[in-house]
Motif scaffolding. Structure first.
Motif, short mmCIF file in Angstrom:
data_model
loop_
_atom_site.label_atom_id
_atom_site.label_comp_id
_atom_site.label_asym_id
_atom_site.label_seq_id
_atom_site.Cartn_x
_atom_site.Cartn_y
_atom_site.Cartn_z
N TYR A 1 0.87 -1.19 0.00
CA TYR A 1 0.00 0.00 0.00
C TYR A 1 0.90 1.23 0.00
O TYR A 1 1.59 1.52 0.99
CB TYR A 1 -0.91 -0.02 1.22
CG TYR A 1 -1.84 1.17 1.31
CD1 TYR A 1 -2.67 1.51 0.24
CD2 TYR A 1 -1.91 1.94 2.47
CE1 TYR A 1 -3.53 2.61 0.32
CE2 TYR A 1 -2.78 3.03 2.56
CZ TYR A 1 -3.58 3.35 1.47
OH TYR A 1 -4.43 4.43 1.55
N GLU A 2 0.92 1.94 -1.12
CA GLU A 2 1.78 3.11 -1.27
C GLU A 2 1.06 4.35 -0.77
O GLU A 2 -0.02 4.70 -1.25
CB GLU A 2 2.17 3.28 -2.74
CG GLU A 2 2.94 2.10 -3.33
CD GLU A 2 4.23 1.81 -2.61
OE1 GLU A 2 4.83 2.78 -2.06
OE2 GLU A 2 4.65 0.64 -2.57
N THR A 3 1.65 5.01 0.20
CA THR A 3 1.12 6.26 0.72
C THR A 3 2.25 7.02 1.41
O THR A 3 3.21 6.41 1.91
CB THR A 3 -0.03 6.02 1.73
OG1 THR A 3 -0.44 7.27 2.28
CG2 THR A 3 0.41 5.11 2.86
N ARG A 4 2.13 8.31 1.45
CA ARG A 4 3.17 9.11 2.11
C ARG A 4 2.98 9.15 3.62
O ARG A 4 3.86 9.60 4.35
CB ARG A 4 3.16 10.53 1.55
CG ARG A 4 1.85 11.28 1.77
CD ARG A 4 1.84 12.64 1.10
NE ARG A 4 2.84 13.53 1.69
CZ ARG A 4 2.98 14.79 1.32
NH1 ARG A 4 2.21 15.30 0.36
NH2 ARG A 4 3.89 15.56 1.91
N SER B 1 0.60 6.58 9.05
CA SER B 1 -0.63 6.33 9.81
C SER B 1 -1.69 5.68 8.93
O SER B 1 -2.44 4.80 9.38
CB SER B 1 -1.17 7.63 10.40
OG SER B 1 -1.48 8.56 9.37
N GLN B 2 -1.76 6.10 7.66
CA GLN B 2 -2.73 5.50 6.75
C GLN B 2 -2.38 4.05 6.45
O GLN B 2 -3.25 3.19 6.36
CB GLN B 2 -2.79 6.31 5.46
CG GLN B 2 -3.39 7.69 5.62
CD GLN B 2 -3.47 8.44 4.30
OE1 GLN B 2 -2.97 7.97 3.28
NE2 GLN B 2 -4.08 9.61 4.32
N ARG B 3 -1.08 3.77 6.28
CA ARG B 3 -0.65 2.40 6.02
C ARG B 3 -0.98 1.50 7.21
O ARG B 3 -1.48 0.38 7.05
CB ARG B 3 0.84 2.36 5.74
CG ARG B 3 1.36 0.98 5.35
CD ARG B 3 2.85 0.98 5.07
NE ARG B 3 3.19 1.86 3.95
CZ ARG B 3 3.81 3.01 4.07
NH1 ARG B 3 4.17 3.45 5.28
NH2 ARG B 3 4.10 3.75 3.02
#
Length: 358
Positions: free
Chosen positions: A96-99, A102-104
């Protein structure tokens, strides 16, 4: 205007037609392994018994993760656990690619929560999952009453072979070079007879377990070999006999796994094992594999040898579910039966030793 309902994370058992999509997920996942591929589990079930299914997590039509479940049955009921030739049987998650970390974390926890619920609904008496070292956050499982134990394995990086050579202990480098001077050669072939001969020697010499009976093991290897999931390597004397061997699992995932290795007791001082290991590392690196997992790092002489090969010690988690009431009581009943049999045996032995009356 009414807002559309948000898709929820859900679990279901995949159909056979969906296995290619699962394999694509396994190849991309940091937790992936050949052990999670249906083709591998099918070969293992045929050779060793048991059955398998893929429990997947989805959100709408998106495949997000899951577990390839190898299950067995006993008098205690159905259960899930690793075994010989199945070192990892843990969770696989889609990248899961995210900056935002916390979202990951939030997304992973939602997937794991769905998996815990899905596993609970399958009715197993007990579940043990050994996960790749890349899975470190299992708070969701712990909150549901599962326990986690730490285990280890050595993983050898293959991207920079010059650096790996420098990390290998000097004595092993000396043995590799001496073996090359003395004419040893490395082959990749289907010589299962030599492999099993050396595997049996280890069994007799050290009391190690045979992974499978000979005929079943050969069928297992040949099926995997035909699908490109396993290779046999040998270090051979100039005259041809194999004096060291290893079975390596591989597939679309960048991690390869050395699952079985053996050597001839008459040639232990020759250095053939170090010679074979190094040359297999080179071949795997040339074929694009990023690492080779040496499988397990319990404290013993074999692990001491693995530590000298220049790999990194990885920590992995062994997750264990709460036992079902039926499984727990059946296990206690079996323990009581064993205790009674032991006491009866002791009592019978005392009677046999008692002097006969005349």
């Amino acid at each position: 205007m009414a807002r559309p309902l948000r898709a929820e994370f859900a679990t279901r058992v995949l159909e056979e037609a969906e296995y290619p999509a699962w394999n694509q997920l396994v190849a991309r996942s940091a937790q992936g392994a050949v052990y999670s591929m249906p083709e591998y589990l099918d070969a293992l079930c045929e050779a060793a018994g048991g059955s398998f299914r893929i429990l997947a997590v989805e959100k709408g039509d998106e495949l997000l993760g899951g577990i390839a479940i190898y299950e067995r049955t006993s008098r205690l009921g159905a259960y899930v656990s690793p075994r010989l030739l199945l070192y990892y049987n843990g969770i696989v998650l889609r990248p899961y690619e995210t900056r935002y970390p916390s979202q990951r974390t939030s997304r992973q926890n939602e997937i794991l929560e769905a998996l815990v619920r899905g596993l609970a609904g399958l009715g197993y008496g007990h579940i043990t999952l050994r996960c790749r070292s890349s899975l470190t956050d299992v708070r969701v499982f712990l909150a549901r009453g599962w326990t986690a134990r730490v285990q280890y394995s050595y993983v050898v990086p293959l991207a920079d072979m010059d650096r790996l050579w420098a990390r290998m202990e000097q004595n092993l480098r000396r043995l590799v070079e001496r073996s090359a001077r003395e004419g040893l050669a490395v082959t990749e072939d289907d010589d299962f007879d030599s492999f099993f001969r050396l595997h049996s020697q280890i069994h007799e010499r050290k009391g190690a377990s045979l992974y499978l009976p000979r005929a079943a093991f050969e069928r297992f290897f040949m099926r995997l070999r035909s699908r490109g999931l396993a290779r046999l390597y040998h270090a051979r004397l100039p005259q041809g006999p194999s004096v060291s061997t290893q079975l390596v699992l591989l597939g679309p995932h960048p991690v390869s796994d050395t699952v079985c290795a053996a050597s001839d007791g008459q040639y232990l001082k020759l250095g053939a094992t170090a010679f074979l290991r190094w040359n297999v590392f080179k071949r795997l690196s040339e074929q694009g594999f990023a690492t080779n997992d040496l499988t397990d790092a319990a404290l013993n002489p074999v692990t001491h040898f693995k530590a000298q090969l220049g790999g990194d010690l990885h920590m992995c988690l062994l997750l264990e579910s709460p036992e079902s009431a039926r499984f727990r009581w059946a296990q206690r009943g079996r323990q009581v039966t064993r205790l009674l049999r032991k006491k009866v045996g002791v009592f019978a032995g005392r009677l046999r030793r008692r002097p006969s009356e005349t």
